[in-house]
Design an enzyme around this catalytic site. Structure first.
Site, PDB file in Angstrom:
ATOM      1  N   ASN A 422       0.845  -0.967   0.053  1.00  0.00           N
ATOM      2  CA  ASN A 422      -0.051  -0.016  -0.032  1.00  0.00           C
ATOM      3  C   ASN A 422       0.780   1.151   0.015  1.00  0.00           C
ATOM      4  O   ASN A 422       1.499   1.414   0.910  1.00  0.00           O
ATOM      5  CB  ASN A 422      -0.812   0.056   1.277  1.00  0.00           C
ATOM      6  CG  ASN A 422      -1.832   1.334   1.388  1.00  0.00           C
ATOM      7  OD1 ASN A 422      -1.740   2.081   0.491  1.00  0.00           O
ATOM      8  ND2 ASN A 422      -2.543   1.144   2.365  1.00  0.00           N
ATOM      9  N   LYS A 424       0.125   4.229  -0.022  1.00  0.00           N
ATOM     10  CA  LYS A 424      -0.351   5.454   0.328  1.00  0.00           C
ATOM     11  C   LYS A 424      -0.270   6.917  -0.481  1.00  0.00           C
ATOM     12  O   LYS A 424       0.121   6.568  -1.794  1.00  0.00           O
ATOM     13  CB  LYS A 424       0.263   5.488   1.833  1.00  0.00           C
ATOM     14  CG  LYS A 424      -0.236   4.256   2.687  1.00  0.00           C
ATOM     15  CD  LYS A 424       0.081   4.372   4.245  1.00  0.00           C
ATOM     16  CE  LYS A 424      -0.024   3.396   4.795  1.00  0.00           C
ATOM     17  NZ  LYS A 424       0.044   3.149   6.275  1.00  0.00           N
ATOM     18  N   HIS A 509      -9.352   1.302   4.895  1.00  0.00           N
ATOM     19  CA  HIS A 509      -8.190   1.433   5.806  1.00  0.00           C
ATOM     20  C   HIS A 509      -8.512   2.276   6.791  1.00  0.00           C
ATOM     21  O   HIS A 509      -9.181   3.423   6.826  1.00  0.00           O
ATOM     22  CB  HIS A 509      -7.272   2.201   4.873  1.00  0.00           C
ATOM     23  CG  HIS A 509      -5.766   2.077   5.226  1.00  0.00           C
ATOM     24  ND1 HIS A 509      -5.463   2.790   6.241  1.00  0.00           N
ATOM     25  CD2 HIS A 509      -4.811   1.010   5.159  1.00  0.00           C
ATOM     26  CE1 HIS A 509      -4.122   2.585   6.791  1.00  0.00           C
ATOM     27  NE2 HIS A 509      -3.806   1.463   5.814  1.00  0.00           N
ATOM     28  N   GLU A 511      -6.875   4.851   8.001  1.00  0.00           N
ATOM     29  CA  GLU A 511      -6.500   6.241   7.700  1.00  0.00           C
ATOM     30  C   GLU A 511      -7.763   6.880   7.179  1.00  0.00           C
ATOM     31  O   GLU A 511      -8.049   8.241   7.283  1.00  0.00           O
ATOM     32  CB  GLU A 511      -5.411   6.518   6.886  1.00  0.00           C
ATOM     33  CG  GLU A 511      -4.001   6.061   7.610  1.00  0.00           C
ATOM     34  CD  GLU A 511      -2.747   5.383   6.835  1.00  0.00           C
ATOM     35  OE1 GLU A 511      -2.898   5.612   5.939  1.00  0.00           O
ATOM     36  OE2 GLU A 511      -2.034   4.794   7.513  1.00  0.00           O
ATOM     37  N   GLU A 581      -5.372  -4.691  10.357  1.00  0.00           N
ATOM     38  CA  GLU A 581      -4.513  -3.815  10.564  1.00  0.00           C
ATOM     39  C   GLU A 581      -4.713  -3.120  11.805  1.00  0.00           C
ATOM     40  O   GLU A 581      -5.381  -2.171  12.083  1.00  0.00           O
ATOM     41  CB  GLU A 581      -4.482  -2.959   9.569  1.00  0.00           C
ATOM     42  CG  GLU A 581      -3.877  -3.381   8.394  1.00  0.00           C
ATOM     43  CD  GLU A 581      -3.623  -2.212   7.376  1.00  0.00           C
ATOM     44  OE1 GLU A 581      -2.566  -2.635   6.546  1.00  0.00           O
ATOM     45  OE2 GLU A 581      -3.933  -1.227   7.297  1.00  0.00           O
ATOM     46  N   GLY A 587       2.683   2.114  10.851  1.00  0.00           N
ATOM     47  CA  GLY A 587       3.837   3.161  10.891  1.00  0.00           C
ATOM     48  C   GLY A 587       4.502   3.366  12.130  1.00  0.00           C
ATOM     49  O   GLY A 587       5.123   4.515  12.132  1.00  0.00           O
ATOM     50  N   SER A 627       3.644  -2.261  10.437  1.00  0.00           N
ATOM     51  CA  SER A 627       5.047  -2.266  10.657  1.00  0.00           C
ATOM     52  C   SER A 627       5.678  -3.639  10.574  1.00  0.00           C
ATOM     53  O   SER A 627       6.688  -3.998  11.153  1.00  0.00           O
ATOM     54  CB  SER A 627       5.395  -1.961  11.998  1.00  0.00           C
ATOM     55  OG  SER A 627       5.042  -0.532  12.483  1.00  0.00           O
TER      56      SER A 627
HETATM   57  P1  13P Z   1       3.293   0.213   7.885  1.00  0.00           P
HETATM   58  O1  13P Z   1       3.623  -1.136   7.084  1.00  0.00           O
HETATM   59  O2  13P Z   1       3.745   1.393   7.592  1.00  0.00           O
HETATM   60  O3  13P Z   1       2.875   0.177   9.433  1.00  0.00           O
HETATM   61  O4  13P Z   1       1.744   0.380   7.283  1.00  0.00           O
HETATM   62  C1  13P Z   1       0.714  -0.493   7.381  1.00  0.00           C
HETATM   63  C2  13P Z   1      -0.441   0.078   6.473  1.00  0.00           C
HETATM   64  O5  13P Z   1      -1.201   0.792   6.735  1.00  0.00           O
HETATM   65  C3  13P Z   1      -0.923  -0.962   5.381  1.00  0.00           C
HETATM   66  O6  13P Z   1      -2.063  -0.750   4.813  1.00  0.00           O
END
Ligand code: 13P
Length: 666
Positions: A422, A424, A509, A511, A581, A587, A627
């Protein structure tokens, strides 16, 4: 291999340390709570000394209810907190509360140590007396343990009881502690750790030369619990009228002597005067000595005489000592040969009509004999039964799951293993295309052992599609609109996504849920439109940190599934890939442990089984995201219910992403 082995050992040591700290703090709290609840009147006296030292005398002594209530509440709360810790119940809140309590207690004991306003903190009532220095050392150790537990070892702490049954254990503790305290206040302490426990030979313990003033007790050398540090007893009585010292005469008396103890008259219970008068008459008939010992002044004594018609001889004694003799006002002490034969609270004074029941008590040095042990026994039986019932329930659930997964085993290998990236809102068009090319080349040279998907911003989709081999890498968008088409400036529909060559879309997601306020209803629309346009949906679910700390992760994830996916048919559900997640791991560099991921994935699969049936549950791929890196992917992917990963940061470098893809290789 060697590093893995060392790490395994380190984790085992940390778990052992967490367990040890938990038992240390938990048992200390339970012991402190029990001793306070067993003798709340004693604790109230101790709290009174604190109040005096803080200049709160008038407020605290306004009513005996304040001291007794505070002592009961304190003992109960401490006992419950100890049980919560021992059970591993609501770990995060319990550990936070423990740390808060330990910080406050340590602050208090620093003051005690420095200013020495009282000689003994009263942590364990009169059962164990510690000097202020010892108490401070104890609290520093416990504070360090609780800090360590909360900050470093919280997740290493094993649960001994589930939340459902933990409530029962806490409720039982609450009831038991309150009943114990009320019983002890009404009658006498269920456990007598004081200096006048039945069977005590006062004569032997009291090394007295009452003629010298130095040796006479004064309020200065005894603290409010009624015991002095150096001298265990301060038994000293003299006639109120003549001042004649009767201490030795009373202790040397080889026949029975009753001592009615009346520390003060203001809060004394005068409702028992008839029963006392009957007893006095009985004693007169039988030539048994009967005295009242009080710390009241002459006005108080006159008032008591007026009120009760008392005509027994009156002795004077120190108030704190009288309170230590019998935790009741008035109370009754039966002595013979200087030994405490029996004692009664004003609420169960002996019946003068049944003299045979009065003089039979055998000496008893053990403070917990009788009522105390029985009560404790009952409590332990109840707590043990709750823990056994809980363990049994878990064992049954485990067995059911075991059978369930055993039945599904033949299908297990059919589930798709997937690593999806992803991107982003990272990488411009040129950077994105370059990354896609690099990844395509790497995977052409070294074929992956799983499905690989990259989900990119909308603007990359068509260009990236032209650079990758669709047999090697699937392409997806990170979002799509919840509308079919039309005047929705800035939005990109599922149909438009599909037209770029993409075959996947990430929806739900965290976010997008958090920053763009995408509700379960909006997501439901998006899922329906994506499926209608032939896209496979990577649907994200996961809890935030507060929800995990409140142990609500299962409820949260279940609600997210129900809110957006549970109206799909089993056929439609085949196009769904789930991604768990945990938001606190995204992150942050803080990965969920492989065990935490497996636990959640198994729960998600069981939830899907309940709704869409066993086949759907076994076939749906559930990816882990948060992560995930080349260094931890193998351990996480090794878990039976983890079918791959949804990768954020590590998907932005071909080498890192390839490292994670390779975690599926042997
Ligand atoms: P990270 O791997 O950067 O923690 O992000 C995970 C994520 O949100 C994948 O959609």
């Amino acid at each position: 291999m060697r590093r893995l082995y060392q790490r395994h050992h380190l984790l085992k040591c940390l778990s052992a340390l967490a367990g040890l700290s938990r038992w240390l703090i938990g048992l200390t709290f339970v012991a402190g709570g029990m001793t306070k609840a067993a003798d709340p009147a004693g604790m109230a006296l101790k709290l009174g000394s604190y109040a005096d030292a803080l200049g709160l005398h008038a407020l605290f002594h306004a009513s005996p209810l304040i001291g007794n209530g505070a002592a009961t509440a304190l003992g109960t709360a401490e006992w419950m907190l100890g049980i919560s810790l021992l059970c591993g119940f609501k770990r995060a809140s319990t550990l936070r509360l423990t740390l808060g309590v330990m910080m406050a207690m340590t602050g208090l004991t620093v003051w005690l140590y420095v200013a020495s306003p009282i000689s003994d903190c009263g942590c364990f009532g009169e059962a164990i007396r510690l000097t202020n220095g010892q108490t401070l050392a104890k609290n520093i150790v416990l504070l360090a343990c609780s800090l360590f537990l909360l900050t470093r070892l919280r997740h290493r702490l094993q649960l001994s009881i589930t939340a459902e049954y933990g409530h029962f254990a806490l409720l039982s503790t609450l009831c038991f502690a309150v009943v114990t305290a009320l019983y002890s206040l009404h009658f006498l302490p269920v456990a007598d750790f004081g200096p006048y426990v039945k069977g005590t030979d006062i004569q032997a313990a009291f090394d007295s030369t009452p003629d010298t003033d130095d040796n006479r007790p004064s309020t200065g050398d005894a603290d409010a619990s009624g015991i002095t540090g150096a001298h265990p007893l301060n038994f000293y009585v003299y006639r109120a009228d003549t001042g004649e010292d009767l201490t030795f005469e009373l202790l040397a008396d080889t026949s029975y002597t009753f001592l009615l103890t009346l520390p003060e008259t203001q809060t004394a219970d005068d409702g028992t005067c008839d029963r006392i008068a009957d007893l006095y008459d009985l004693c007169t008939d039988r030539r048994i000595h009967f005295y009242m010992a009080t710390a009241a002044d002459s006005a108080g004594i006159a008032e008591w005489k007026d009120l009760t018609g008392a005509n027994y001889p009156i002795l004077c004694a120190e108030e704190t000592e009288l309170r230590a003799m019998v935790r009741s006002n008035p109370g009754l002490l039966l002595l013979k040969d200087g030994v405490v034969v029996n004692k009664w609270s004003c609420n169960n004074l002996p019946d003068a009509d049944r003299p045979a029941t009065i003089f039979i008590a055998a000496p008893d040095h053990r403070p917990l004999l009788g009522g105390g042990w029985k009560a404790l026994g009952w409590y332990l039986v109840i707590i043990t039964l709750i823990v056994i019932a809980d363990r049994l329930r878990i064992a049954i659930l485990f067995y059911q799951h075991h059978i369930y997964f055993k039945r599904l085993k033949p299908l297990h290998t059919m589930r798709k293993k997937i690593v999806a990236g992803n991107w982003k809102m990272n990488l411009n068009l040129q950077e994105g295309v370059a990354l896609a090319k690099e990844l395509n080349a790497a995977l052409t040279a070294d074929k992956p052992a799983c499905d690989v998907v990259i989900c990119t911003p909308f603007i990359h989709l068509a260009s990236v599609a032209a650079e990758i081999d669709p047999a090697l890498i699937g392409l997806g968008a990170e979002n799509c609109a919840d509308k079919v088409k039309g005047a929705y400036t800035g939005e990109v529909s599922a149909e438009q996504v599909k037209s770029t060559g993409a075959t996947y879309v990430i929806l739900g997601h965290s976010e997008r849920r958090a920053y763009y306020h995408e509700t379960p209803e909006i997501l439901k629309e998006k899922v329906n439109l994506a499926l209608a346009n032939g896209l496979k949906v990577i649907f994200c679910i996961g809890e935030v940190l507060e929800e995990r700390e409140a142990e609500k992760q299962n409820d949260v994830v279940k609600a997210q599934l129900e809110g957006s996916l549970f109206d799909l048919s089993a056929e439609e559900f085949k196009s769904i890939i789930l991604a768990y997640e945990p938001v606190w791991a995204i992150g942050t560099g803080k990965t969920a442990t492989a065990e935490q991921a497996e636990e959640m994935h198994a729960f998600i699969r069981a939830t899907i089984a309940d709704k869409f049936g066993a086949d759907a549950a076994e076939n749906v791929s559930i990816l882990y995201g948060g992560s995930c890196k080349p260094s931890n992917a193998k351990e996480i992917f090794a878990k039976p219910n983890v079918d791959g990963g949804l990768i954020g940061g590590a998907a932005l470098k071909a080498a890192d992403f390839k490292g994670i893809i390779d975690a599926w290789k042997d």
